[in-house]
Design a protein around this motif. Structure first.
Motif, PDB file in Angstrom:
ATOM      1  N   LEU A 108       0.837  -1.421   0.128  1.00  0.00           N
ATOM      2  CA  LEU A 108      -0.065   0.056   0.043  1.00  0.00           C
ATOM      3  C   LEU A 108       0.847   1.306  -0.037  1.00  0.00           C
ATOM      4  O   LEU A 108       1.738   1.238   0.752  1.00  0.00           O
ATOM      5  CB  LEU A 108      -0.803   0.024   1.212  1.00  0.00           C
ATOM      6  N   ASP A 109       0.467   2.197  -0.780  1.00  0.00           N
ATOM      7  CA  ASP A 109       1.211   3.356  -0.833  1.00  0.00           C
ATOM      8  C   ASP A 109       0.988   4.031   0.435  1.00  0.00           C
ATOM      9  O   ASP A 109      -0.180   4.373   0.857  1.00  0.00           O
ATOM     10  CB  ASP A 109       0.879   4.217  -2.055  1.00  0.00           C
ATOM     11  N   LEU A 110       1.993   4.724   1.164  1.00  0.00           N
ATOM     12  CA  LEU A 110       1.853   5.507   2.603  1.00  0.00           C
ATOM     13  C   LEU A 110       0.868   6.719   2.260  1.00  0.00           C
ATOM     14  O   LEU A 110       0.059   7.238   2.987  1.00  0.00           O
ATOM     15  CB  LEU A 110       3.112   5.790   3.084  1.00  0.00           C
ATOM     16  N   VAL A 111       1.355   7.359   1.372  1.00  0.00           N
ATOM     17  CA  VAL A 111       0.478   8.744   1.361  1.00  0.00           C
ATOM     18  C   VAL A 111      -0.755   8.523   0.880  1.00  0.00           C
ATOM     19  O   VAL A 111      -1.677   8.963   1.259  1.00  0.00           O
ATOM     20  CB  VAL A 111       1.221   9.681   0.270  1.00  0.00           C
ATOM     21  N   GLU A 112      -0.899   7.666  -0.289  1.00  0.00           N
ATOM     22  CA  GLU A 112      -2.334   7.473  -0.725  1.00  0.00           C
ATOM     23  C   GLU A 112      -3.174   6.920   0.385  1.00  0.00           C
ATOM     24  O   GLU A 112      -4.651   7.219   0.290  1.00  0.00           O
ATOM     25  CB  GLU A 112      -2.347   6.546  -2.051  1.00  0.00           C
ATOM     26  N   SER A 113      -2.770   5.984   1.222  1.00  0.00           N
ATOM     27  CA  SER A 113      -3.629   5.169   2.143  1.00  0.00           C
ATOM     28  C   SER A 113      -3.434   5.862   3.351  1.00  0.00           C
ATOM     29  O   SER A 113      -4.099   5.380   4.373  1.00  0.00           O
ATOM     30  CB  SER A 113      -2.844   3.782   2.352  1.00  0.00           C
ATOM     31  N   ASP A 114      -3.091   7.039   3.481  1.00  0.00           N
ATOM     32  CA  ASP A 114      -2.841   7.933   4.791  1.00  0.00           C
ATOM     33  C   ASP A 114      -2.243   7.068   5.996  1.00  0.00           C
ATOM     34  O   ASP A 114      -3.084   6.776   6.983  1.00  0.00           O
ATOM     35  CB  ASP A 114      -4.262   8.350   5.138  1.00  0.00           C
ATOM     36  N   LEU A 115      -1.123   6.303   5.516  1.00  0.00           N
ATOM     37  CA  LEU A 115      -0.423   5.468   6.630  1.00  0.00           C
ATOM     38  C   LEU A 115       0.999   6.151   6.988  1.00  0.00           C
ATOM     39  O   LEU A 115       1.392   6.971   6.591  1.00  0.00           O
ATOM     40  CB  LEU A 115       0.070   4.121   6.057  1.00  0.00           C
ATOM     41  N   ASP A 116       1.330   5.806   8.237  1.00  0.00           N
ATOM     42  CA  ASP A 116       2.605   6.356   8.860  1.00  0.00           C
ATOM     43  C   ASP A 116       3.743   5.570   8.432  1.00  0.00           C
ATOM     44  O   ASP A 116       4.612   5.996   8.283  1.00  0.00           O
ATOM     45  CB  ASP A 116       2.482   6.504  10.406  1.00  0.00           C
ATOM     46  N   VAL A 117       3.523   4.325   8.673  1.00  0.00           N
ATOM     47  CA  VAL A 117       4.694   3.437   8.404  1.00  0.00           C
ATOM     48  C   VAL A 117       4.204   2.103   7.800  1.00  0.00           C
ATOM     49  O   VAL A 117       2.825   1.515   8.094  1.00  0.00           O
ATOM     50  CB  VAL A 117       5.421   3.188   9.534  1.00  0.00           C
ATOM     51  N   ALA A 118       5.090   1.483   7.083  1.00  0.00           N
ATOM     52  CA  ALA A 118       4.805   0.295   6.497  1.00  0.00           C
ATOM     53  C   ALA A 118       5.941  -0.927   7.084  1.00  0.00           C
ATOM     54  O   ALA A 118       7.036  -0.622   6.966  1.00  0.00           O
ATOM     55  CB  ALA A 118       4.652   0.089   4.996  1.00  0.00           C
ATOM     56  N   VAL A 119       5.458  -2.207   7.229  1.00  0.00           N
ATOM     57  CA  VAL A 119       6.251  -3.207   7.398  1.00  0.00           C
ATOM     58  C   VAL A 119       6.258  -3.864   5.771  1.00  0.00           C
ATOM     59  O   VAL A 119       5.244  -4.796   5.611  1.00  0.00           O
ATOM     60  CB  VAL A 119       5.999  -4.014   8.544  1.00  0.00           C
ATOM     61  N   HIS A 120       7.245  -4.074   5.225  1.00  0.00           N
ATOM     62  CA  HIS A 120       7.251  -4.524   3.700  1.00  0.00           C
ATOM     63  C   HIS A 120       8.146  -5.428   3.701  1.00  0.00           C
ATOM     64  O   HIS A 120       9.228  -5.511   4.047  1.00  0.00           O
ATOM     65  CB  HIS A 120       7.696  -3.371   2.819  1.00  0.00           C
ATOM     66  N   ALA A 121       7.914  -6.721   3.015  1.00  0.00           N
ATOM     67  CA  ALA A 121       8.324  -7.971   2.556  1.00  0.00           C
ATOM     68  C   ALA A 121       8.732  -8.046   1.058  1.00  0.00           C
ATOM     69  O   ALA A 121       7.517  -7.818   0.381  1.00  0.00           O
ATOM     70  CB  ALA A 121       7.653  -9.403   3.106  1.00  0.00           C
ATOM     71  N   GLY A 122       9.784  -8.212   0.698  1.00  0.00           N
ATOM     72  CA  GLY A 122       9.886  -7.969  -0.624  1.00  0.00           C
ATOM     73  C   GLY A 122      10.959  -6.961  -1.047  1.00  0.00           C
ATOM     74  O   GLY A 122      11.180  -5.959  -0.485  1.00  0.00           O
ATOM     75  N   GLU A 123      11.408  -7.038  -2.321  1.00  0.00           N
ATOM     76  CA  GLU A 123      12.121  -5.777  -2.845  1.00  0.00           C
ATOM     77  C   GLU A 123      11.374  -4.498  -2.790  1.00  0.00           C
ATOM     78  O   GLU A 123      10.174  -4.547  -3.234  1.00  0.00           O
ATOM     79  CB  GLU A 123      12.800  -5.951  -4.319  1.00  0.00           C
ATOM     80  N   LEU A 124      11.928  -3.400  -2.608  1.00  0.00           N
ATOM     81  CA  LEU A 124      11.446  -2.082  -2.794  1.00  0.00           C
ATOM     82  C   LEU A 124      11.117  -1.512  -4.033  1.00  0.00           C
ATOM     83  O   LEU A 124      12.056  -1.496  -4.923  1.00  0.00           O
ATOM     84  CB  LEU A 124      11.816  -1.204  -1.772  1.00  0.00           C
ATOM     85  N   ALA A 125       9.986  -0.916  -4.403  1.00  0.00           N
ATOM     86  CA  ALA A 125       9.754  -0.135  -5.620  1.00  0.00           C
ATOM     87  C   ALA A 125      10.618   1.140  -5.430  1.00  0.00           C
ATOM     88  O   ALA A 125      10.799   1.661  -4.143  1.00  0.00           O
ATOM     89  CB  ALA A 125       8.529   0.222  -6.015  1.00  0.00           C
ATOM     90  N   ASP A 126      10.993   1.894  -6.471  1.00  0.00           N
ATOM     91  CA  ASP A 126      11.352   2.994  -6.525  1.00  0.00           C
ATOM     92  C   ASP A 126      10.645   4.215  -5.934  1.00  0.00           C
ATOM     93  O   ASP A 126       9.517   4.286  -6.447  1.00  0.00           O
ATOM     94  CB  ASP A 126      12.111   3.629  -7.910  1.00  0.00           C
TER      95      ASP A 126
END
Length: 300
Positions: free
Chosen positions: A135-153
């Motif tokens: 989920l995109d942090l800004v679009e989903s109004d989130l403070d932080v994400a725990v992300h598994a996998g390679e990161l998108a630019d």
């Protein structure tokens, strides 16, 4: 025994354990190697236990040393936070704290991290979004994400947590009903429960030879979340490809069996990501610390 006198020795021991070397620990602490060695020896003498095995190649933890290191790492976190709290004495985090994370890390990593975070900062109001989609942090109004996998630019900041690998598991009863594979090729004969991101054509790695190969798995069920795959496996319907951070506690308890422990599936780097460009809020820093702690504790 005056336990407060052991605090400095515990911190020295933790540095040696983390660096894997008395020499490197001495350089990090700004001490002499002999002083570091004396501190660890004094700690072992006072506790009456050996916490490190010494060899010509370096040091390794004893079983009791591993348990002690986990406690020391928590102490290190608290020391860092004490000084951070002093520097941010006027801050008292409160209000909404929105977090997204994959289902795989929910129970064993995120929930205990949130529990401890809310204990330390009772003014926080966590809002949790479990999703296996990024989920995109800004679009989903989130403070932080725990992300598994390679990161998108992106312009988001990423803090590394660790790496998890997928391993094949099944219940003892399921393996008694079928047969336990002895080779990679025999994995193709077992009923397999897949998740939405896993494919029947799977890439596996031989950890001894470091050689990759492709196998075709026999899918008998497909689910869209990891907890669902795990639940079907617990009901003896097939084997499952689980992240090791989830599988290891279940293997230790005997609920699951690790199939072909010389073979792994994909590796997944894990990060916490946030959108802050300047100084991070203190509770975000603490959340990252806790995620790292519980993630790595599950792998021991």
């Amino acid at each position: 025994m005056n336990n407060s006198k052991q605090l400095s020795r515990l911190m020295v021991f933790a540095c040696v354990a983390q660096k894997g070397s008395f020499t490197q620990a001495a350089e990090s602490l700004g001490m002499t190697k002999s002083a570091v060695s004396q501190q660890v020896k004094a700690l072992e003498s006072e506790l009456g236990i050996r916490v490190l095995n010494r060899t010509t190649r370096g040091v390794s933890l004893t079983a009791l040393g591993e348990k002690l290191l986990l406690r020391c790492q928590i102490l290190q976190d608290q020391v860092e936070l004490a000084f951070t709290d002093i520097a941010n004495a006027e801050e008292n985090p409160s209000g909404r704290f929105a977090i997204t994370f994959p289902h795989a890390l929910e129970a064993i990593v995120v929930m205990p991290a949130i529990e401890q975070l809310c204990f330390e900062y009772p003014g926080l109001e966590p809002e949790l979004v479990a999703s296996d989609k990024s989920l995109d942090l800004v679009e989903s109004d989130l403070d932080v994400a725990v992300h598994a996998g390679e990161l998108a630019d992106s312009s988001y900041r990423a803090l590394p947590v660790g790496t998890m690998k997928e391993i094949f598991c099944a219940t003892p009863l399921f393996l008694n009903r079928t047969s336990r594979p002895e080779t990679v090729e025999e994995l193709s004969d077992l009923p397999w429960i897949s998740t939405g991101w896993q494919q029947a054509k799977a890439s596996v790695l031989d950890v001894h030879s470091n050689e990759k190969s492709n196998i075709h798995l026999k899918q008998v069920a497909r689910v869209n979340t990891l907890p669902s795959a795990l639940e079907l496996s617990r009901r003896h319907l097939g084997m499952v490809l689980l992240p090791d951070v989830i599988a290891k506690p279940l293997i230790k308890s005997g609920e699951l069996v690790h199939i072909l422990d010389t073979v792994t599936g994909p590796l997944w780097p894990v990060y916490t990501t946030h959108a802050y460009q300047a100084d991070k809020p203190i509770h975000l820093t603490r959340f990252h610390q806790l995620v790292c702690r519980y993630f790595n504790s599950a792998l021991i």
